[in-house]
Design a protein around this motif. Sequence first.
Motif, PDB file in Angstrom:
ATOM      1  N   VAL A 141      -0.606 -74.319 -32.847  1.00 20.90           N
ATOM      2  CA  VAL A 141       0.127 -74.674 -31.392  1.00 20.90           C
ATOM      3  C   VAL A 141       1.457 -75.158 -31.895  1.00 20.90           C
ATOM      4  CG1 VAL A 141      -1.816 -75.657 -30.317  1.00 20.90           C
ATOM      5  CG2 VAL A 141      -0.438 -77.394 -31.548  1.00 20.90           C
ATOM      6  N   SER A 183       1.798 -83.843 -26.775  1.00 24.37           N
ATOM      7  CA  SER A 183       2.459 -82.724 -26.705  1.00 24.37           C
ATOM      8  C   SER A 183       1.166 -81.519 -26.773  1.00 24.37           C
ATOM      9  CB  SER A 183       3.458 -82.433 -27.513  1.00 24.37           C
ATOM     10  OG  SER A 183       4.214 -81.256 -27.374  1.00 24.37           O
ATOM     11  N   ILE A 184       0.190 -81.819 -27.492  1.00 25.57           N
ATOM     12  CA  ILE A 184      -0.760 -80.727 -27.658  1.00 25.57           C
ATOM     13  C   ILE A 184      -1.668 -80.756 -26.586  1.00 25.57           C
ATOM     14  CG2 ILE A 184      -3.277 -80.785 -28.905  1.00 25.57           C
ATOM     15  CD1 ILE A 184      -1.771 -81.720 -31.584  1.00 25.57           C
ATOM     16  N   GLU A 185      -1.555 -81.979 -25.835  1.00 28.62           N
ATOM     17  CA  GLU A 185      -2.191 -81.953 -24.532  1.00 28.62           C
ATOM     18  C   GLU A 185      -1.667 -81.198 -23.560  1.00 28.62           C
ATOM     19  OE1 GLU A 185      -3.571 -86.105 -23.716  1.00 28.62           O
ATOM     20  OE2 GLU A 185      -4.737 -86.271 -25.649  1.00 28.62           O
ATOM     21  N   GLY A 186      -0.221 -80.834 -23.690  1.00 27.84           N
ATOM     22  CA  GLY A 186       0.316 -80.288 -22.629  1.00 27.84           C
ATOM     23  C   GLY A 186       1.223 -81.122 -21.681  1.00 27.84           C
ATOM     24  N   LYS A 187       1.856 -82.028 -22.500  1.00 25.45           N
ATOM     25  CA  LYS A 187       2.477 -83.357 -21.755  1.00 25.45           C
ATOM     26  C   LYS A 187       3.621 -83.512 -22.367  1.00 25.45           C
ATOM     27  CE  LYS A 187      -1.987 -85.866 -20.771  1.00 25.45           C
ATOM     28  NZ  LYS A 187      -2.734 -86.853 -21.239  1.00 25.45           N
TER      29      LYS A 187
END
Lengths: 157, 440
Positions: B180, B197-201
């Motif tokens: 990612v 950030s990996i979780e899309g935040k």
Amino acid sequence: MLSQASLDKIEYELTKYPKENRQGAVMSALRIAQTEKGWLSQETIAFVADYLGIPAIAALEVATFYNMYDLKPVGEYKITICTNISCMLRDADTIVDHLQSKLGVGFNEVTPDGKFCLKEGECMGCCGGAPLMHINNTQMHEFLTVAKVDEILGELK
Amino acid sequence: MSLHKTPITTDLSKQTLVTLRTLSASQDANPGSLKNYEALGGYAQLKRIVTGKVKATDIITEVKVSGLRGRGGAGFPTGLKWSFMPRYYDGTKYLVCNTDEGEPGTFKDRDIIRYNPHQLIEGMAIAAYTLGARVGYNYIHGEIWEDYEIFEAALAEARQAGYLGEHLFGTNFSFDLYAVHGYGAYICGEETALIESIEGKKGQPRFKPPFPASYGVFGKPTNVNNTESYASIPWILQHGGQAFQDLGVANSGGPKLFSVSGHVEKPGNYEVNMGIPFTELLEMAGGIWKGRTLKAVIPGGPSTAVMPASAILGTTMDYDGLSKAGSSLGAGSMIVMDETTCMVKTLKRLSYFFYEESCGQCTPCREGTGWVYRIIKRIVDGQGKMEDLDLLTDLSANISGRTICALGDAAATPVLSFIKHFRPEFEYYIQHGKSMVTGK
């Protein structure tokens, strides 16, 4: 709103996350959307959020937090030059001056023909090749000299 | 695909190539190909461990013996960190690799993913086996897109060859690993910001505890290590923990990748044994450029204290050596400055960086980094006051230790150390409205 090719790329990114965590792919999805559209409008961000099934605000938060997303048009070629310490020590300022006078724009400005935009970047993690810049978030150019910059710009015409 | 856009300029003969060992064996256009890595014994350790059902506790013991400490900058013992992961957990455990190098002067992990990606993959797979992680992510710095694609290609090669995926080597061990990418945020090098950030935040650090080992990616137990740390694992298991420790010195096992940038003739990465004298490393990097003399060094990235030449010349490059000399090893990111460097302007640039990159979550850092930058800018603009120096020191001391993550401390360190070691330069600038060094 996005091409099938872009949607396929987003689908590939979604395979990296558990089915119930589609938000994980939002950074990639925004990057893919930006690559297709050139920049991220509110409509594009809302489309991406909708596609992933997350609130639009969740996608907007991400788009405004990370500095490689462009929320305004940046022309055909966005040139981001690093001016942080290792680049500064190896004369990034000379490269900045040259780019600004050659393109006739300051930082965050787009040339009148819509071709180039110049951005000041933070450390890109390639300091051994300082001074350096990248184009459209993807192509890295290292060990820059004024002559090398002219050559690179020449190829982009 | 042309991988070698940037020529390898460093002399390999004096280096101890562990994480970059594919460079020693190959003149290939792609030294990191699976074929080259396998020719060096690549993936043999993973196969031995998985098919031989080697006990996790034995692997952790070996890593502890190696003296490997987290290569991302904090220097936390890797074996000890691994022992924090819960052994039994009813659900998915995660493994995360931090390739988000954004600390100015740090560019070592980039060379691992472009010149030796399979050793990182093998190291992560061994860690996954040891810790019972089913899924892994390698989070790569946003700006190095071409290198991200190289790593994606290496992952595809590894899956194809049966080193990643389901039932590896016909056993019950399965491990999926994904790449990612970041998109421009220094803060995501902080492990909990990276997880967000990996979780899309937004990459805003989490309050610790709970630590990632109990609450990480998607709230699941997660082990986070730096790229160089994982990439050291296959070598350690091939040669034994003691052999790795013996390459280094007390409290600093193994070799280390040093990223040398700034005013040297040959900037680049040098993988050398811990404890190498600073002067020897500087010589490998070609010495100070243009025949000039050394003024100062930031030994481990800007979150480590700057050292004047007199303080670093007699120092060895390892955790204890640099700590005794008043700084720290950090990520081994050595920024070298010659006699022509204006320390006031240099600090101005670093202060701008921390101001720009503060995530905005904690007031002391969000507001403080802006104040610090504006005061230093005022000095450079010729409007400084002598009391500004004490104000800067006071402000920085009040950011440090008062934030959720270490970025607050990182922002304070250059201010405090630059003023401490180069105060006369700051005073001159305030009195004369110009640099003592450049006269401008």
